[in-house]
Design a protein around this motif. Sequence first.
Motif, mmCIF file in Angstrom:
data_model
loop_
_atom_site.group_PDB
_atom_site.id
_atom_site.type_symbol
_atom_site.label_atom_id
_atom_site.label_comp_id
_atom_site.label_asym_id
_atom_site.label_seq_id
_atom_site.Cartn_x
_atom_site.Cartn_y
_atom_site.Cartn_z
ATOM 1 N N LYS A 113 0.833 -1.213 0.000
ATOM 2 C CA LYS A 113 0.000 0.000 0.000
ATOM 3 C C LYS A 113 0.868 1.263 0.000
ATOM 4 O O LYS A 113 0.531 2.249 -0.643
ATOM 5 C CB LYS A 113 -0.940 -0.001 1.211
ATOM 6 N N ILE A 114 1.975 1.220 0.719
ATOM 7 C CA ILE A 114 2.864 2.389 0.739
ATOM 8 C C ILE A 114 3.533 2.536 -0.635
ATOM 9 O O ILE A 114 3.696 3.645 -1.146
ATOM 10 C CB ILE A 114 3.860 2.301 1.915
ATOM 11 N N ALA A 115 3.875 1.409 -1.242
ATOM 12 C CA ALA A 115 4.451 1.460 -2.597
ATOM 13 C C ALA A 115 3.455 2.120 -3.552
ATOM 14 O O ALA A 115 3.833 2.912 -4.429
ATOM 15 C CB ALA A 115 4.788 0.050 -3.069
ATOM 16 N N LYS A 116 2.173 1.813 -3.346
ATOM 17 C CA LYS A 116 1.130 2.401 -4.202
ATOM 18 C C LYS A 116 1.083 3.924 -4.007
ATOM 19 O O LYS A 116 0.926 4.671 -4.974
ATOM 20 C CB LYS A 116 -0.224 1.768 -3.823
ATOM 21 N N GLY A 170 4.183 -4.010 -4.656
ATOM 22 C CA GLY A 170 5.228 -3.008 -4.496
ATOM 23 C C GLY A 170 6.359 -3.407 -3.564
ATOM 24 O O GLY A 170 7.430 -2.798 -3.607
ATOM 25 N N GLY A 171 6.135 -4.433 -2.714
ATOM 26 C CA GLY A 171 7.179 -4.829 -1.754
ATOM 27 C C GLY A 171 8.532 -5.071 -2.419
ATOM 28 O O GLY A 171 9.540 -4.461 -2.030
ATOM 29 N N LYS A 207 0.956 3.766 7.522
ATOM 30 C CA LYS A 207 0.528 3.971 6.121
ATOM 31 C C LYS A 207 -0.139 5.341 5.959
ATOM 32 O O LYS A 207 0.175 6.089 5.024
ATOM 33 C CB LYS A 207 -0.457 2.843 5.757
ATOM 34 N N THR A 208 -1.035 5.692 6.897
ATOM 35 C CA THR A 208 -1.726 6.982 6.815
ATOM 36 C C THR A 208 -0.732 8.128 6.991
ATOM 37 O O THR A 208 -0.813 9.146 6.299
ATOM 38 C CB THR A 208 -2.821 7.062 7.909
ATOM 39 N N ASP A 243 15.338 7.328 -1.526
ATOM 40 C CA ASP A 243 15.420 7.599 -0.081
ATOM 41 C C ASP A 243 14.101 7.274 0.614
ATOM 42 O O ASP A 243 14.087 6.796 1.757
ATOM 43 C CB ASP A 243 15.792 9.071 0.171
ATOM 44 N N LEU A 244 12.989 7.547 -0.066
ATOM 45 C CA LEU A 244 11.683 7.208 0.520
ATOM 46 C C LEU A 244 11.599 5.697 0.732
ATOM 47 O O LEU A 244 11.172 5.221 1.788
ATOM 48 C CB LEU A 244 10.545 7.655 -0.415
#
Length: 337
Positions: free
Chosen positions: A168-171, A179-180, A213-214, A237-238
Motif C-alpha cells: 500500500k505504501i508502494a502504491k 510493491g514490496g 501507512k496513513t 530515499d523514501l
Amino acid sequence: MKTCILAIESSCDDTSAAICIDGNILANITASQTVHAAYGGVFPEFASRAHMQHILPVVEATIKKAGINKDDINVVAFTRGPGLIGSLHVGVSFAKAFALPKKLPLIEVNHMQAHILAHFIDEPKPAFPFLCLTVSGGHTQMVLVKDYLDFELLGETQDDAAGEAYDKIAKIFGLPYPGGPLIDKYAKEGNKDKFVFPFPATESYNFSFSGLKTNVLYFIQKEVAKNANFIEENLLDLCASIQYRINSILISKLLRASKELKIKHIAIAGGVSANSGLRAMLEETGEKHQLKTYIPAFQYCTDNAGMIAIAAYHKFLQKDFSHQQAEPIARWGVDVK
Ligand code: KG4
Ligand code: ZN
C-alpha cells in the motif's frame, strides 16, 4: 516404499506444485499472475480463473522436472486455507480429483504453518522451540514453534499485514502491485535516514501498520503540494526510509519476544522475509545479541508448494490425513489443528 508427495498451493495469486520424496524437494514450480498489476492488488475472481489455466501445466512441468512418473506419486497434499476461497477451491478440487481414481491418501495443509515449516526444507534447520515471525501479504504473526505441528500464536497484526503495508505504501509512491519487491530494489540505493517515519506503539506482541501507512500518505500529500516532483526526486530515499521503519518495527518486537521468553533461536518466514533489508537486519540482530537466526532460501519465502510438501511430509509421518469431503477454509488460525 518411498513417500512421494505431490503438493499443490493456490491460496492467493501463485499457482504452485512440488514433488517431495521422503522429505526432499525434487521440484518446486510456481506460476505467478500478472493480471492483478493493473488493479493495485489481487483481484480474487481473476486469481481463481488464472489458477484454473495454470494448474495443469504447472503440475505437468513439476513432475517432469522431478524426473518421476505420475504413477510414482502416492500422497497428494493441498493448501486448505487460509486464503481466497475461490483460489483455494481450484487447488483443493485438483488435489482431490488427482487422488480419487487410485484412492491416494490426501493431506491438507495450513498455509501459515507451511510458511514456518519451510525452514525444514534445507539446512540449517531450527531446533525447537524457536520464534518465527511470519510476514506475508495477508498475515503478520509472532509464533512460538514448539514442534513440527505444535504452534502458539503470541501476537499478530491488528490491521494491515507487513506485506500489505509494503504494497500500500508502494502504491502511495506510485509503484505497481506488488510493491514490496520494488521498495526492496530501490531501497538498496537510498538513504534510510533521510526521512523518519513513526514507530507505532503496540501492546504485547501485536503489530499495527495502518497508522504508519496513513502517516506516509499525509506526508507525501503535503510534500507533493509543495513540489510536484517530490516522489520522483526522492524515490530511493523514501523506499530506504520506509523499508527501514517497517523492518525495525518487526525485528524489535521479535527481539523483545526472544528476550522475554528466553528463546535464542529466531526465524522469519513468508513473502516479506524475501526482503533483503529484513534478512540483513535479522542477521545483524542475531550477531549482536548472540541469537541463532534462520531465514528460508529465497524461493521458499514467497508462496510456493515446496513448503506445502514439507508440511505434508511431517503430517504424513504423524498419519494426519484429510479426505475427499475436505472444503477450503478462508480463515484458519496457525495454532488450530
Ligand atoms: O507469502 P506471500 O508470497 O503471499 C501471502 O501469503 O500473502 O507474500 C506476499 C507479500 C506481498 O505483500 C509482497 O509485496 C511481499 O510479500 N514481498 C516483499 C518482498 N517480496 C515479497 N516485501 C518486501 N520486500 C520483498 N523483497
Ligand atoms: Zn503466503
